[in-house]
Design a protein around this motif. Structure first.
Motif, PDB file in Angstrom:
ATOM      1  N   ARG A   1      46.249  44.329  38.433  1.00  0.00           N
ATOM      2  CA  ARG A   1      45.800  45.304  39.419  1.00  0.00           C
ATOM      3  C   ARG A   1      46.869  46.357  39.662  1.00  0.00           C
ATOM      4  O   ARG A   1      48.043  46.066  39.602  1.00  0.00           O
ATOM      5  CB  ARG A   1      45.503  44.613  40.746  1.00  0.00           C
ATOM      6  CG  ARG A   1      44.587  43.454  40.563  1.00  0.00           C
ATOM      7  CD  ARG A   1      43.822  43.175  41.816  1.00  0.00           C
ATOM      8  NE  ARG A   1      42.489  42.789  41.396  1.00  0.00           N
ATOM      9  CZ  ARG A   1      41.461  43.591  41.456  1.00  0.00           C
ATOM     10  NH1 ARG A   1      41.589  44.806  41.960  1.00  0.00           N
ATOM     11  NH2 ARG A   1      40.286  43.203  41.058  1.00  0.00           N
TER      12      ARG A   1
ATOM     13  N   ARG B   1      33.272  41.782  42.671  1.00  0.00           N
ATOM     14  CA  ARG B   1      33.906  42.904  41.992  1.00  0.00           C
ATOM     15  C   ARG B   1      35.077  42.479  41.116  1.00  0.00           C
ATOM     16  O   ARG B   1      35.758  43.331  40.550  1.00  0.00           O
ATOM     17  CB  ARG B   1      34.400  43.923  43.031  1.00  0.00           C
ATOM     18  CG  ARG B   1      33.273  44.550  43.831  1.00  0.00           C
ATOM     19  CD  ARG B   1      33.812  45.454  44.905  1.00  0.00           C
ATOM     20  NE  ARG B   1      34.576  46.550  44.351  1.00  0.00           N
ATOM     21  CZ  ARG B   1      34.053  47.693  43.938  1.00  0.00           C
ATOM     22  NH1 ARG B   1      32.753  47.888  44.019  1.00  0.00           N
ATOM     23  NH2 ARG B   1      34.812  48.645  43.458  1.00  0.00           N
ATOM     24  N   GLN B   2      35.347  41.164  41.017  1.00  0.00           N
ATOM     25  CA  GLN B   2      36.477  40.735  40.194  1.00  0.00           C
ATOM     26  C   GLN B   2      36.129  40.801  38.727  1.00  0.00           C
ATOM     27  O   GLN B   2      34.987  40.560  38.338  1.00  0.00           O
ATOM     28  CB  GLN B   2      36.886  39.302  40.561  1.00  0.00           C
ATOM     29  CG  GLN B   2      37.414  39.161  41.955  1.00  0.00           C
ATOM     30  CD  GLN B   2      38.614  40.051  42.205  1.00  0.00           C
ATOM     31  OE1 GLN B   2      39.500  40.164  41.372  1.00  0.00           O
ATOM     32  NE2 GLN B   2      38.622  40.729  43.347  1.00  0.00           N
ATOM     33  N   ASP B   3      37.138  41.102  37.903  1.00  0.00           N
ATOM     34  CA  ASP B   3      36.879  41.086  36.468  1.00  0.00           C
ATOM     35  C   ASP B   3      37.311  39.779  35.836  1.00  0.00           C
ATOM     36  O   ASP B   3      36.991  39.509  34.701  1.00  0.00           O
ATOM     37  CB  ASP B   3      37.570  42.267  35.779  1.00  0.00           C
ATOM     38  CG  ASP B   3      39.031  42.377  36.168  1.00  0.00           C
ATOM     39  OD1 ASP B   3      39.485  41.546  36.968  1.00  0.00           O
ATOM     40  OD2 ASP B   3      39.720  43.287  35.676  1.00  0.00           O
ATOM     41  N   ARG B   4      38.074  38.954  36.585  1.00  0.00           N
ATOM     42  CA  ARG B   4      38.484  37.678  36.021  1.00  0.00           C
ATOM     43  C   ARG B   4      37.797  36.538  36.746  1.00  0.00           C
ATOM     44  O   ARG B   4      37.712  36.515  37.978  1.00  0.00           O
ATOM     45  CB  ARG B   4      40.001  37.523  36.106  1.00  0.00           C
ATOM     46  CG  ARG B   4      40.734  38.330  35.028  1.00  0.00           C
ATOM     47  CD  ARG B   4      42.200  38.012  35.086  1.00  0.00           C
ATOM     48  NE  ARG B   4      42.393  36.568  35.168  1.00  0.00           N
ATOM     49  CZ  ARG B   4      43.370  36.002  35.870  1.00  0.00           C
ATOM     50  NH1 ARG B   4      44.219  36.735  36.538  1.00  0.00           N
ATOM     51  NH2 ARG B   4      43.472  34.697  35.894  1.00  0.00           N
TER      52      ARG B   4
ATOM     53  N   LEU C   1      39.750  34.616  39.432  1.00  0.00           N
ATOM     54  CA  LEU C   1      39.878  35.341  40.695  1.00  0.00           C
ATOM     55  C   LEU C   1      38.559  35.334  41.448  1.00  0.00           C
ATOM     56  O   LEU C   1      38.532  35.234  42.676  1.00  0.00           O
ATOM     57  CB  LEU C   1      40.341  36.773  40.433  1.00  0.00           C
ATOM     58  CG  LEU C   1      41.851  36.952  40.392  1.00  0.00           C
ATOM     59  CD1 LEU C   1      42.218  38.324  39.874  1.00  0.00           C
ATOM     60  CD2 LEU C   1      42.440  36.751  41.778  1.00  0.00           C
TER      61      LEU C   1
ATOM     62  N   GLU D   1      36.842  46.365  49.171  1.00  0.00           N
ATOM     63  CA  GLU D   1      37.951  45.923  48.341  1.00  0.00           C
ATOM     64  C   GLU D   1      39.249  46.591  48.784  1.00  0.00           C
ATOM     65  O   GLU D   1      40.300  45.956  48.847  1.00  0.00           O
ATOM     66  CB  GLU D   1      37.661  46.246  46.882  1.00  0.00           C
ATOM     67  CG  GLU D   1      38.535  45.451  45.942  1.00  0.00           C
ATOM     68  CD  GLU D   1      38.182  45.706  44.485  1.00  0.00           C
ATOM     69  OE1 GLU D   1      37.285  46.533  44.232  1.00  0.00           O
ATOM     70  OE2 GLU D   1      38.813  45.096  43.630  1.00  0.00           O
TER      71      GLU D   1
END
Lengths: 317, 113, 97, 161, 590, 96
Positions: free
Chosen positions: B105, E305-308, E311, E559
């Motif tokens: 991030r 909204r996480q990409d992993r 997470l 976020e």
């Protein structure tokens, strides 16, 4: 206002001054020194509060070990200082200050308005001291009435060691903790270590032993012994053992292990878990404390040494 | 005004100082030190409460004293663990801060300045 | 008898306090690290010594008195070695010269 | 054979010192015997490991003189520093002085340096070869002569081998 | 609660409580000494013993009037320390034993352990047993200071688990976790000091009889509560949770997310339902539940909204923790005081249900990560075929979590809904329903991605590990069957409820949850949808376009807000603010 | 006598505070570290006096502990504080 109160106000003021210095000064190193000075001074307040056991603890921890730990870290981190992130903004700091002041005020109000006469377990702990044969009430609380907390706290020490060791790089696992200290064998530091360590050992064992009947105890004595070991290490006269050493690990769990075994013996043969038969209470407690003082001294010394950094090469002085 | 009052106020003030330091001091080591200050304030609070419980022959209730000794041990081990973590972080990542996120991030914008 | 003892105590402790005062004044007035180090260790250890001397008549037993003296000796050893260590550090660190 | 005896004497004398320390701290009680034995044993062992027994003889009379000299010096030292601190003119002429010592590097030189750090206005700040560097509050005082007198007294008291 | 006299003496099966603590502690000490070679064997030997003790307590409890008491050292409180187990303790002990064993099997089957490192398995197994010991102490401890020591034991065991892999980001996460948790414990300790100063005891039972609504108690309550909230990571004190739980190895994450946060939550329940019953809890309960609702919204939206994957699961924990706090206002009785009724039972069942499901989920995600070599949500297409067991585990755990029958979560939700009706707080019913829908949203999102055909053939980085996957699957199944268990001897549950679990009505409810979840997932997840390109999607996109844009805008806003809240100074201020708010609300009510 | 000794402690404490103000300001780190030494000596004196005043014999033990350990901060400083000038603290310092 009596002269004693005036003195107490001054003591509190000096202490608070050091506290403020610790928090507001710009440089980390200065803050650390301020805190170490605070730690030395706070022992005075504990004497004034008639809590000599705690005063000894604070003197041993705040005086010796914390100073070495924090100043060492401050010195190692000081290159990072200019690059560390900026302080939070004014608004945030003002909010934090306002809320902290509010907390202080509330807490102060609450403490001042506590009921009178104050509830106390002092009479109960004195009345039950027969069960252990020891006359230091604090030791009685630690070793008998609240033995469970003390035992669990020793497990906390084991976990702290596991936690610190777990930070080792895989290549150094099982090796010796921390950097190897080198010092001129004819230097002042080595000289001090040669003279002071044996004296410190006598004092440490005395503080531990006297804890049965007077202020003192396993933790205070252990902290002093750990400091002496640390002094010898810093002077290059001794080195930390490799963490894979079996005897070392045995010592590290001796305190909690013996506590557990005696406790279980109480469960099987006596009145309850962690109870001592009155006839055996004193030797049993002293036995546990002997193991604990070894454990504490070793644990504290190793906690200060840090994670294993070197492979377990043999050490040659 | 007696011992209890003076040191009670002192303990409360130390707690406030520690709180402010933990929140507002940016460097992790300073936070660790401030935490120690905060802890010391709470221990003093116990000490004052123990002193209030003094009876004839014992200047201070031994139970809070014992609790403080246990607490000091725990706080010291916590400090040692925190410092070990911090030094290791410094060795792996250089100058250490607490407020950066997971590496995937971007760094968050500062709030309030 | 008790009066004599108290007089000795008062005199010695006052003298000790004077050396603490002198040490502090030195700390405030002396110009650099090494000179302040003189003020710190010399005057303070003497101050401590005199305080100990003043407390000796008040001690309950010979053992307590000897204990006080050994504390002073420890303080002297610590002060003497620390002053050397800091002096070396200050000389090395270039804050003097 | 003589070395053997001397070593034994040295062990015994150190143990005696630590026993004295214990007695001062804890007093003499029968219950304390195991703890006292452990403490004295551990301290003696550590002490012998860190500091090999020396070969020199003590001279009690010279030692007494040294102690007196030392006490006298510490009082003078303190008074001198106090005088300079409180003097409105602040009479300081700080600087370094190199003192050539005859003592070998090691415990003897350390003992000497530690003792002299209590002399008026001098602090040892490192040594090199046969020289000890002293930082002085007043470089115009006869520092070297005083140090030499002190060294002689020390050698006579402790290291007259 | 019965009279103190009956609970101030050791009862028949009291030694079981001692053993539940001693056995894992002995495991810790023994494996520390015997070192790396035997640590796994010792842990695997301790597990069945510990599980048997937990089951024995479960069986013994109904025989002893619903209470087991043990006086340590035969000293009775207030001088001594007592261990006490009630129904709450018993079910938590059992659930913990099951989860620890499942995680243990998962980790043991994962051989060779962590590529040649002897450090990682040693630390992992020792810390696993330490966590068990700490949790058991928390569940049966009868003294507030013993609970403090146990809480610290838990922290000391949990923090190194976070940084086992030694990367800079995990070290930072661990340090942040440690420091924030320490501040939390100091707050707790402050409250303990005040309570001791007021009443001269820290024994929970004695305190429950002595505590009255005086100012000191209110302040102690506020301090202890916010300290425990920091350790539980309730929004907005959650700064440490996502990086810590996402950065740890899978088995460790399962423990951290499933169990460790429940420790401080359990103490919070003890505090409010045993010690502070006399306090005016109405406003404080509303605040706690409001924070919980905030956690559900923020945690779920950020999760979407996480990409992993890791997470996402970590943020889902954040939302689920919030869900637990909805029980507080629903447990209020007519006078605005807390009551140990069905709401408490529902909350506890939800906690257990989340513990089992989330542990299973993290283990499944760990297997997916190990199999694929990454855990990017957009890159897991085809996983369902390549790693069917893991995806199935994730799905089952997800179904259990979103409240499908007969999962524990559905039972919990029914109980809590019942209480919203009884207490007339309809607004919390909405929060409960939304919580389920949000859960459905992120579970479905992951499943749709996992079930979609891959862009290119899936190349597995490592072979699936059958033993590990089965352990995770068993745990997920456990979670899905929790609703069928006989809870009555331990928790107050109305009989009428269980028959309702399989009616038409419940089916409709499930359908609504799933549909709502689908809608939320489409509206809030920014990732390109696997169905993009089909005709139906194009039609849908036209209709939903504006809504989706609004949803994504909202998500971005949340976020950003979450990032601000997770900065250290902000979180610290939030903690103080929560304390002040709680204290003020109670003073206002008093 | 008690009043006198208490006043003496107060006086020493005041001197301590003044000394702290002067050396904590620096400028060098060595000055700051001297603060711990100052507190050590002053603290020991105060503790001994306090112990006599209040009749707390254990205060002497606390003073003993301080006397033993008050040097540690300075030692840690010379060990590690020099590392930014020299590769290895005391070793290189002492073998000039």
């Amino acid at each position: 206002m009596s002269i004693a109160t005036a003195f107490e106000i001054m003591l509190a003021a000096v202490l608070l001054g050091l506290g403020i210095w610790t928090i507001v000064v710009r440089e980390t190193f200065s803050a650390t020194v301020g805190f170490v000075a605070y730690g030395l001074l706070v022992a005075l307040i504990w004497v004034r509060l008639d809590a000599a056991d705690v005063a000894l603890t604070e003197a041993a921890i705040g005086g010796g070990l914390s100073g070495v730990l924090l100043l060492g870290a401050a010195a190692r981190l000081r290159d990072a200082e200019p690059m560390a992130e900026a302080a939070p903004g004014k608004l945030l700091r003002a909010t934090a200050a306002a809320l902290s002041v509010l907390t202080t005020a509330t807490l102060a109000g609450t403490v001042l308005l506590l009921p009178d006469p104050a509830p106390s377990l002092a009479p109960a702990s004195v009345a039950n001291a027969w069960a252990t044969g020891l006359s230091n009430p604090v030791t009685n609380v630690l070793m008998a009435f609240r033995a469970m907390d003390t035992m669990l706290e020793k497990v906390v020490l084991v976990l702290a060691i596991v936690g610190v060791w777990s930070l080792a790089p895989d290549s150094a696992w099982g090796g010796r903790p921390g950097p190897r200290h080198r010092a001129d064998p004819y230097g002042v530091l080595a000289f001090l270590a040669r003279l002071l360590s044996p004296v410190g050992i006598v004092v440490g064992i005395y503080v531990f032993w006297t804890g049965a009947n007077h202020p003192g105890g396993a933790f205070q004595g252990g902290a002093i012994l750990a400091s002496m070991w640390l002094l010898a290490t810093m002077a290059g006269l001794a080195d930390a053992p490799p963490v894979s050493s079996r005897p070392l690990r045995l010592i590290l769990v001796a305190g909690s292990g013996l506590f557990l075994i005696v406790g279980l013996a109480g469960l099987l043969f006596g009145a309850a878990f962690l109870s001592y038969a009155p006839a055996l209470a004193k030797p049993l407690i002293l036995g546990i404390e002997v193991a604990m003082v070894l454990t504490i001294a070793t644990t504290l010394g190793l906690l200060l040494s840090g994670a294993p950094e070197r492979s377990a090469e043999p050490w040659a002085p | 005004m007696g011992t209890v009052t003076v040191f009670g106020l002192c303990a409360a003030a130390v707690v406030g100082l520690g709180l402010y330091g933990v929140i507002a001091n940016p460097q992790p080591l300073r936070k660790i030190i401030a935490f120690n200050l905060l802890g010391s304030g709470v221990f003093l609070l116990f000490g004052v409460i123990g002193r209030r419980g003094a009876v004839a022959g014992i200047g201070s209730d031994p139970v809070p004293q014992a609790l403080v000794i246990t607490g000091v041990v725990v706080a010291f081990s916590a400090t040692a663990l925190a410092i070990a973590l911090l030094l290791r972080l410094f060795d792996t990542a250089g100058p250490a801060t607490l407020d950066s996120d997971a590496p995937t991030r971007p760094r968050p914008d500062r709030f309030g300045g | 008898m008790s009066l004599v003892r108290d007089m000795i105590s008062i005199a010695a402790v006052s003298a000790g306090a004077f050396f603490f005062l002198a040490g502090t004044v030195g700390l405030l007035r002396f110009p650099d690290t090494l000179t302040r180090l003189h003020a710190l260790t010399k005057a303070d250890n003497l101050g401590l010594g005199l305080v100990v001397l003043g407390l000796l008549p008040q001690a309950d037993s010979l053992r307590d008195a000897l204990k006080l003296v050994s504390i002073w000796l420890l303080g002297l050893l610590a002060g003497a070695t620390v002053s050397q260590l800091i002096a070396r550090a200050a000389r090395q660190g270039g804050s003097i010269r | 054979m003589r070395a053997h005896v001397a070593a034994r004497v040295s062990v015994a004398s150190r143990a005696a010192w630590f026993l004295c320390l214990w007695l001062v701290l804890a007093g003499a009680t029968l219950d304390d015997v195991p703890a006292a034995a452990t403490a004295v044993g551990a301290a003696t062992w550590t002490s012998l490991r860190f500091l090999a027994p020396g070969s020199s003889r003590l001279s009690p009379r010279a030692l007494g003189r040294l102690v007196l000299l030392f006490l006298y010096h510490s009082i003078v030292a303190g008074a001198d520093v106090a005088r300079r601190a409180l003097d409105p003119r602040l009479p300081l002429r700080p600087g370094f002085v190199a003192y050539p010592t005859g003592l070998p590097p090691g415990p003897r030189r350390n003992v000497f340096a530690t003792l002299t750090s209590l002399l008026p206005g001098t602090v040892p700040a490192g040594d090199q070869n046969a020289q000890i560097f002293y930082h002085c509050l007043d470089v115009e005082r006869p520092v070297i002569a005083e140090l030499a007198a002190e060294e002689e007294a020390l050698v006579r008291a402790l290291y007259n081998d | 609660m019965p009279a103190p006299a009956t609970l101030l003496a050791t009862t028949a099966d009291g030694h079981l409580l001692v053993l539940s603590i001693v056995v894992p502690v002995a495991g810790v000490l023994l494996s520390f000494v015997l070192s790396e070679r035997y640590v796994r064997q010792i842990a695997l030997a301790v597990m069945p013993v510990g599980a048997a003790i937990a089951m024995a307590i479960l069986l013994a409890l109904p025989r002893g009037d619903g209470f087991i008491v043990y006086l340590l050292g035969a000293w009775s409180p207030p001088l001594g320390v007592a261990l006490r187990a009630d129904g709450l303790s018993a079910v938590m002990l059992a659930a913990t034993a099951i989860i620890i064993c499942a995680v243990g099997v998962y980790a043991a089957a994962d051989s060779p352990p962590a590529a040649g490192s002897r450090r990682v398995p040693f630390a992992f197994w020792v810390l696993l047993m330490a966590i068990w010991a700490a949790l058991n102490t928390i569940f049966v401890g009868g003294d507030l200071f013993t609970l403090y020591v146990a809480l610290e034991l838990l922290t000391f065991a949990a923090v190194p688990l976070v940084s086992l892999e030694g990367r800079a980001d995990t070290l930072r996460a661990a340090l942040r976790y440690l420091l924030f948790a320490l501040v939390g414990s100091v707050f707790y300790l402050m409250g303990t000091a005040l309570l001791y100063g007021l009443y001269g005891t820290l024994d929970i039972l004695l305190l429950s009889h002595r505590v009255s609504a005086e100012p000191g108690v209110l302040i102690a309550a506020a301090l202890m509560t916010s300290g425990l909230l920091a350790k539980t990571a309730l929004f907005p004190l959650h700064l440490w949770l996502p990086p810590a739980h996402a950065g740890a190895p899978a088995a460790a994450s399962a423990i951290l997310s499933g169990l460790v946060v429940k420790g401080s939550f359990f103490i919070l329940l003890r505090l409010w339902f045993d010690v502070l019953l006399a306090l005016p809890g109405f406003a404080a309960a509303q605040i706690l539940a409001t924070l919980g609702a905030g956690a559900i919204v923020v945690g779920s939206i950020v999760a979407l909204r996480q990409d992993r994957l890791k997470l996402l699961v970590a943020y889902s924990t954040l939302a689920q923790i919030g869900y637990l706090f909805l029980l507080f206002p629903l447990a209020l009785d007519g006078q605005g005081r807390l009551d140990t009724g069905p709401a408490l039972a529902g909350g506890l069942i939800q906690a257990i249900s989340h513990a089992t499901a989330k542990a299973a989920m993290f283990m499944a995600v760990g297997s997916i990560y190990a199999g694929l070599g990454h855990d990017r949500i957009t890159g897991i297409g085809g996983t369902a075929r390549a790693l069917p067991l893991s995806v199935m585990t994730f799905a089952l755990a997800g179904f259990a979590l979103m409240g499908l029958q007969p999962g524990g979560a559905s039972l919990a939700k029914e109980l809590l809904l019942l209480e919203t009706a009884r207490t007339g707080q309809w607004w919390w019913a909405g929060a409960l329903q939304f919580g389920g829908m949000f859960t459905a949203a992120y579970v479905l999102l992951v499943l749709v991605h996992a079930l979609s055909p891959p862009d290119q053939p899936v190349a597995l980085a490592a072979r699936p590990r059958r033993g590990s996957d089965l352990a995770a699957l068993a745990l997920a199944l456990c979670s899905l069957l929790l609703g069928l268990l006989p809870w009555q001897p331990y928790l107050p549950i109305p009989y009428a409820l269980e028959s309702k679990l399989f009616g038409v009505e419940s089916l409709v409810k499930s359908l609504i949850t799933v549909l709502g979840g689908t809608a939320l997932a489409i509206l809030l997840s920014p990732w390109p949808h696997p169905l993009v390109g089909t005709m139906a999607w194009k039609d849908l996109a036209r209709v939903l376009g504006p809504f989706r844009r609004a949803g994504l805008g909202l998500g971005g806003l949340v976020e950003r807000g979450d990032r601000v809240l997770r900065q250290w100074p902000v979180a610290g201020i939030c903690m103080l603010a929560v304390t002040v708010l709680l204290a003020a609300s109670m003073f206002g009510a008093d | 006598m008690t009043e006198f000794l208490t006043a003496a402690v107060g006086f020493i404490l005041a001197m301590l505070a003044l000394g702290l103000v002067s050396i904590l300001r620096g400028p060098g780190d060595a000055d700051r570290v001297m603060a711990t030494q100052l507190i050590g000596t002053g603290g020991i004196a105060a503790l001994l006096l306090l112990g006599t005043v209040a009749g707390v014999p254990a205060a002497v033990d606390v003073a003993l502990t301080l006397a033993l350990l008050a040097t540690f901060a300075s030692i840690a400083f010379v060990k590690k504080g020099l590392s930014r000038f020299e590769a290895d603290g005391t070793a290189s310092t002492e073998n000039e």
